[in-house]
Design a protein around this motif. Structure first.
Motif, PDB file in Angstrom:
ATOM      1  N   ARG A  44       1.036  -0.962   0.099  1.00  0.00           N
ATOM      2  CA  ARG A  44       0.048   0.286   0.260  1.00  0.00           C
ATOM      3  C   ARG A  44       0.692   0.973  -0.129  1.00  0.00           C
ATOM      4  O   ARG A  44       0.211   2.735  -0.410  1.00  0.00           O
ATOM      5  N   GLU A  47       2.749   1.475  -3.143  1.00  0.00           N
ATOM      6  CA  GLU A  47       1.264   2.229  -4.199  1.00  0.00           C
ATOM      7  C   GLU A  47       0.917   3.397  -4.225  1.00  0.00           C
ATOM      8  O   GLU A  47       1.027   4.375  -5.475  1.00  0.00           O
ATOM      9  N   ASP A  73       2.332  -0.809 -12.069  1.00  0.00           N
ATOM     10  CA  ASP A  73       2.220  -1.876 -11.610  1.00  0.00           C
ATOM     11  C   ASP A  73       2.801  -3.478 -11.759  1.00  0.00           C
ATOM     12  O   ASP A  73       2.938  -4.172 -10.310  1.00  0.00           O
ATOM     13  N   LEU A  76       5.359  -3.291  -8.402  1.00  0.00           N
ATOM     14  CA  LEU A  76       4.400  -3.003  -7.664  1.00  0.00           C
ATOM     15  C   LEU A  76       4.185  -4.701  -7.210  1.00  0.00           C
ATOM     16  O   LEU A  76       4.642  -5.354  -6.245  1.00  0.00           O
ATOM     17  N   ARG A 126      -4.751  -8.268  -7.475  1.00  0.00           N
ATOM     18  CA  ARG A 126      -6.036  -7.220  -7.379  1.00  0.00           C
ATOM     19  C   ARG A 126      -7.128  -8.027  -5.936  1.00  0.00           C
ATOM     20  O   ARG A 126      -7.755  -6.574  -5.718  1.00  0.00           O
TER      21      ARG A 126
END
Length: 145
Positions: A44, A47, A73, A76, A126
């Motif tokens: 998080r 992100e 993305d 991550l 996700r």
């Protein structure tokens, strides 16, 4: 505190994602992944940092910006979510090591060649439902009849 039973629905553990339509020469790649969202250590905060960088650029969404977003993305997911893999091989046929850098390289190559497969994988990572052990309750159990 009310609604303590919701804690059973938290994403936890890992799940396997198989690229059923992809074969690098060793079979279909299988990635063992953690949930890409709240509760995964570091995910998080990274992100949020990436989102703030994107906002600071202040550009309208462009094709290049969208591709940069996909690359963010991939980074991550590689750093925080992929914990193991099998059937992922280098061009010479040797097993690829499952390191964040190598996972990111794999995901970036996937974006370049089959963006649709990357987007499906990203959706899987996700989606907390893929990481919940407790079965979903029926409407009757929820007080609906």
């Amino acid at each position: 505190m009310a609604f303590k039973n919701l804690a059973k629905l938290r994403a936890a553990g890992t799940a396997r994602f198989t690229f059923d339509t992809l074969d690098l020469g060793a079979g279909h790649p299988v990635l063992e992944v953690r949930y890409g969202g709240k509760g995964t250590p570091g995910f998080r905060s990274d992100e949020v940092r990436l989102a703030n960088q994107q906002r600071q650029r202040g550009d309208k969404l462009t094709e290049r910006g969208l591709e940069e977003s996909f690359a963010d993305d991939a980074k991550l997911i590689a750093k925080h979510c992929v914990v193991a893999w099998s059937n992922v091989v280098e061009d010479d046929g040797a097993a690829a090591p499952c390191t964040p850098a190598k996972v990111e390289e794999f995901l970036l190559a996937l974006i370049e060649s089959r963006e649709d497969l990357f987007l499906g994988f990203r959706r899987f990572v996700r989606d907390a439902e893929n990481f919940v052990d407790a079965p979903a309750s029926s409407g009757v159990e929820l007080g609906k009849s």
